[in-house]
Design a protein around this motif. Structure first.
Motif, mmCIF file in Angstrom:
data_model
loop_
_atom_site.group_PDB
_atom_site.id
_atom_site.type_symbol
_atom_site.label_atom_id
_atom_site.label_comp_id
_atom_site.label_asym_id
_atom_site.label_seq_id
_atom_site.Cartn_x
_atom_site.Cartn_y
_atom_site.Cartn_z
ATOM 1 N N GLN A 356 3.517 2.347 2.095
ATOM 2 C CA GLN A 356 3.008 3.473 1.302
ATOM 3 C C GLN A 356 3.088 2.988 -0.107
ATOM 4 O O GLN A 356 2.069 3.539 -1.088
ATOM 5 N N ALA A 357 3.801 2.147 -0.687
ATOM 6 C CA ALA A 357 3.919 1.921 -2.272
ATOM 7 C C ALA A 357 2.593 1.266 -2.294
ATOM 8 O O ALA A 357 2.144 1.229 -3.436
ATOM 9 N N VAL A 358 2.189 0.118 -1.776
ATOM 10 C CA VAL A 358 1.105 -0.725 -1.917
ATOM 11 C C VAL A 358 -0.144 0.083 -1.997
ATOM 12 O O VAL A 358 -1.083 0.119 -2.814
ATOM 13 N N GLU A 359 -0.181 1.149 -1.034
ATOM 14 C CA GLU A 359 -1.542 2.012 -0.976
ATOM 15 C C GLU A 359 -1.524 3.044 -2.339
ATOM 16 O O GLU A 359 -2.539 3.049 -2.719
ATOM 17 N N ASP A 360 -0.371 3.582 -2.590
ATOM 18 C CA ASP A 360 -0.423 4.097 -3.859
ATOM 19 C C ASP A 360 -0.832 3.537 -5.001
ATOM 20 O O ASP A 360 -1.633 4.155 -5.899
ATOM 21 N N ARG A 361 -0.439 2.337 -5.087
ATOM 22 C CA ARG A 361 -0.702 1.378 -6.375
ATOM 23 C C ARG A 361 -2.326 1.260 -6.549
ATOM 24 O O ARG A 361 -2.964 1.343 -7.632
ATOM 25 N N LEU A 362 -2.850 0.833 -5.206
ATOM 26 C CA LEU A 362 -4.186 0.704 -5.194
ATOM 27 C C LEU A 362 -5.154 1.927 -5.628
ATOM 28 O O LEU A 362 -6.022 1.546 -6.225
ATOM 29 N N LEU A 414 0.533 -7.082 -8.361
ATOM 30 C CA LEU A 414 1.610 -8.123 -8.629
ATOM 31 C C LEU A 414 3.026 -7.451 -9.062
ATOM 32 O O LEU A 414 4.164 -7.971 -8.703
ATOM 33 N N GLY A 415 2.917 -6.084 -9.580
ATOM 34 C CA GLY A 415 4.015 -5.367 -10.057
ATOM 35 C C GLY A 415 4.764 -4.837 -9.105
ATOM 36 O O GLY A 415 6.085 -4.327 -9.187
ATOM 37 N N VAL A 416 4.044 -4.730 -7.484
ATOM 38 C CA VAL A 416 4.606 -3.946 -6.465
ATOM 39 C C VAL A 416 5.242 -4.844 -5.472
ATOM 40 O O VAL A 416 6.366 -4.637 -4.840
ATOM 41 N N VAL A 420 3.596 -13.808 -2.624
ATOM 42 C CA VAL A 420 3.475 -14.551 -1.209
ATOM 43 C C VAL A 420 3.123 -13.401 -0.317
ATOM 44 O O VAL A 420 2.570 -13.846 0.696
ATOM 45 N N VAL A 421 3.167 -12.210 -0.556
ATOM 46 C CA VAL A 421 2.756 -11.185 0.466
ATOM 47 C C VAL A 421 1.532 -10.215 0.100
ATOM 48 O O VAL A 421 1.163 -9.512 0.707
ATOM 49 N N LEU A 422 0.852 -10.697 -1.257
ATOM 50 C CA LEU A 422 -0.331 -10.064 -1.390
ATOM 51 C C LEU A 422 -1.269 -9.936 -0.153
ATOM 52 O O LEU A 422 -1.393 -11.018 0.668
ATOM 53 N N PRO A 423 -2.133 -8.800 0.052
ATOM 54 C CA PRO A 423 -3.138 -8.912 1.024
ATOM 55 C C PRO A 423 -3.969 -9.876 0.880
ATOM 56 O O PRO A 423 -4.597 -10.430 -0.044
ATOM 57 N N ARG A 424 -4.411 -10.472 1.905
ATOM 58 C CA ARG A 424 -5.391 -11.629 2.022
ATOM 59 C C ARG A 424 -6.453 -11.531 2.904
ATOM 60 O O ARG A 424 -7.512 -12.013 2.499
ATOM 61 N N ARG A 425 -6.685 -10.141 3.386
ATOM 62 C CA ARG A 425 -7.994 -9.789 4.017
ATOM 63 C C ARG A 425 -8.370 -8.389 3.440
ATOM 64 O O ARG A 425 -7.479 -7.562 3.498
ATOM 65 N N TRP A 426 -9.788 -8.350 3.348
ATOM 66 C CA TRP A 426 -10.126 -6.986 2.923
ATOM 67 C C TRP A 426 -11.497 -6.517 3.280
ATOM 68 O O TRP A 426 -12.274 -7.518 3.529
#
Length: 565
Positions: A356-362, A414-416, A420-426
């Motif tokens: 949820q936090a990743v989606e909110d930041r995006l 990067l602040g969230v 190492v766990v940043l999304p790799r596929r888009w």
């Protein structure tokens, strides 16, 4: 007699035998014919030794008769949302037969309504019987089986009638399937329990509404819709839309962007119902102009917050204990506001990540308007993103490429999360994939990463026609070996894409039955931007045409058999 009591005794009374239980198009169906069919199904199920049976019908009146026949025989009905090979494999060892449309469950016997030479004895249904198994949507994982006692379902119908019952509403029309708990409750059980007529056929396009409503003197109607359906309203709705005195939406959040169109078409906002397969209905709201946006509990439902996590106590649950939900909420005067799901914590590379936090930041960065994350397990566990770019996001995508947009979005995170766990596929799409209930399931999101699937740049709809703009990437595996010096897209790949996208946008029949008038007029080279136009006049035919700036490439018809819900 309360709605729940009426449902328990539905097959016993003959007082309203000449009345109308529903409609098939413009043809009325009497209670007498309905009860006769239900008793034929009762006789069929009563003869079976097994206890569990799959029901899978598109026609809601036939579904209703089979369902109550199954319950009257003391059996348990299983309602899958689809009959894909994976679903069939999961059902096969657990059920003793199936009844319904299409090819059914392979390896399991198909049941038909029996001939009944004499009246079949009936009795009130046992409200404590565990008569139903429905399946979760799969929006946060694989679909899971959820057992329900009849009293949970029937008590919820009491709540719906108390909250929303209007005597002017005499007919219920639906764009949602009776196979899902929302459609089962609102489209099937509620009208049966309150003497309203149900339209057996599913409303696919609002333009078809005049063919599904009875004569005007029969009174007003309610539309049981999904957020997906309400997000695709026609510019010029039929005049009969004014006869829809109530419009309901459930299964997923109704986007704010859909509200202006619903107000324009129906002159009032939909009644949104919040709940889940497991909890049943919890709360509702109706966001008319100047109306509050908070949720208020349905009759009989209590709620409280444990920190920010919503807990409920409800007769729609297996017990009356307080039960923690999967949603965060904030209390306001008169109700609560939803704050996102509380159960979306995963581990990637031994690091805890809040999806949820990743989606909110995006979404806060101004480049994407909607986004969903999935966890991919191959070749290793990693995050993948399906996103809908904003106008600014598409401008960057078109000017600098997909990778440049993805890299910009990775930097925003990067602040969230740790690097190492940043999304790799888009995957970037004009809209999120959604099922008939308006939910983006894990299976649908994962399908977007199929290497053989072309990227979709635009989707346009006009009635029963859909036009997609496809980007034919040179890296698509369909070009491998076809041919080394001058690669071209095989014709069979174009047919596959027509069927793939046809099934995603139309309720087509279960089984491929052939091709007609297929023409291949011009080769498709790597890098082409293709326009795929699909038209489905019904469940058994799909017309397709591929064209580009160079002209037409291919066209034809795909034929199907069987029904689809």
């Amino acid at each position: 007699m309360s709605p729940s009591q009426r449902l328990c005794a539905l097959l016993m009374s003959e007082a309203d035998a000449s009345g109308v239980v529903g409609w098939r198009g413009s043809e009325p169906v009497s209670w007498q014919d309905f009860r006769l069919l239900a008793r034929r199904w009762q006789a069929t199920f009563a003869r079976q030794e097994a206890q569990r049976f799959v029901l899978f019908f598109a026609d809601s009146l036939t579904f209703s008769a089979a369902l109550f026949g199954c319950w009257q025989a003391g059996k348990q009905a299983w309602l899958p949302g689809d009959l894909t090979p994976a679903t069939q494999a999961a059902l096969r060892p657990q059920v003793g037969g199936w009844a319904g449309d299409g090819a059914g469950v392979e390896g399991v016997s198909r049941l038909q309504p029996a001939d009944v030479p004499a009246p079949v004895p009936t009795r009130p249904l046992d409200a404590d019987a565990e008569g139903l198994v429905v399946f979760t949507s799969g929006s946060t994982g694989a679909p899971g089986a959820c057992a329900k006692r009849l009293r949970q379902l029937f008590d919820e119908i009491n709540a719906l009638e108390t909250a929303f019952g209007r005597p002017q509403v005499r007919t219920v029309v639906a764009s949602v399937s009776p196979q899902h708990v929302y459609g089962l409750l609102f489209r099937v059980l509620w009208p049966l329990a309150t003497g309203r007529a149900q339209q057996a056929r599913t409303l696919v396009y609002l333009e078809d509404l005049p063919h599904l409503l009875p004569a005007e003197e029969a009174g007003g109607a309610a539309l049981i819709a999904s957020p997906t359906h309400l997000g695709r309203l026609p510019v010029e709705p039929p005049l009969s839309a004014s006869r829809l005195l109530q419009v309901f939406s459930s299964g997923a959040p109704l986007p704010d962007a859909a509200l202006p169109d619903t107000l324009r078409v129906f002159r009032h906002a939909p009644i949104e119902v919040f709940g889940s397969t497991e909890t049943g209905g919890v709360a509702w709201r109706q966001r008319n102009p100047q109306a509050p946006a908070f949720w208020q509990a349905l009759p009989g439902v209590s709620w409280r917050l444990d920190e920010d996590r919503l807990e409920i106590r409800s007769p729609h649950l297996p017990t009356l204990d307080w039960t923690a939900g999967a949603d965060r909420a904030k209390a306001v005067d008169g109700g609560f506001l939803l704050q996102g799901r509380a159960d979306r914590i995963v581990k990637i590379a031994e690091k805890r990540v809040s999806l949820q936090a990743v989606e909110d930041r995006l979404q806060q960065g101004g480049l994407v308007s909607a986004v969903r994350l999935v966890v991919m397990n191959e070749p290793r566990e990693q995050l993948a993103v399906v996103a809908v770019p904003t106008e600014a996001g598409w401008a960057r995508h078109d000017a600098q490429g997909r990778r440049a947009l993805a890299q910009t979005l990775r930097e925003q995170l990067l602040g969230v999360v740790e690097r190492v766990v940043l999304p790799r596929r888009w995957r970037f799409l004009p809209e999120l994939p959604r099922n008939a209930q308006g939910k983006s399931t894990q299976a649908q999101l994962m399908n977007e990463f199929d290497p053989g699937r072309p990227a979709v740049r635009d989707i346009r709809r006009d009635g029963n026609t859909v036009t997609l703009t496809l980007l034919v990437d040179p890296a698509l595996p369909q070009f491998d070996g076809h041919f080394a010096a001058h690669p071209v897209l095989p014709g069979v790949a174009q047919l596959d894409w027509a069927v793939l996208f046809g099934r995603e946008h139309f309720p087509l029949g279960d089984t491929f039955d052939g091709l007609e008038a297929v023409k291949f007029q011009r080769i498709v080279e790597p890098g082409t931007q293709l326009m795929l136009t699909l038209e489905s006049p019904g469940a058994h035919r799909l017309n397709f045409q591929f064209q580009s700036a160079l002209g037409p490439h291919a066209s034809g018809r795909v034929l199907f058999t069987g029904a689809s819900t």
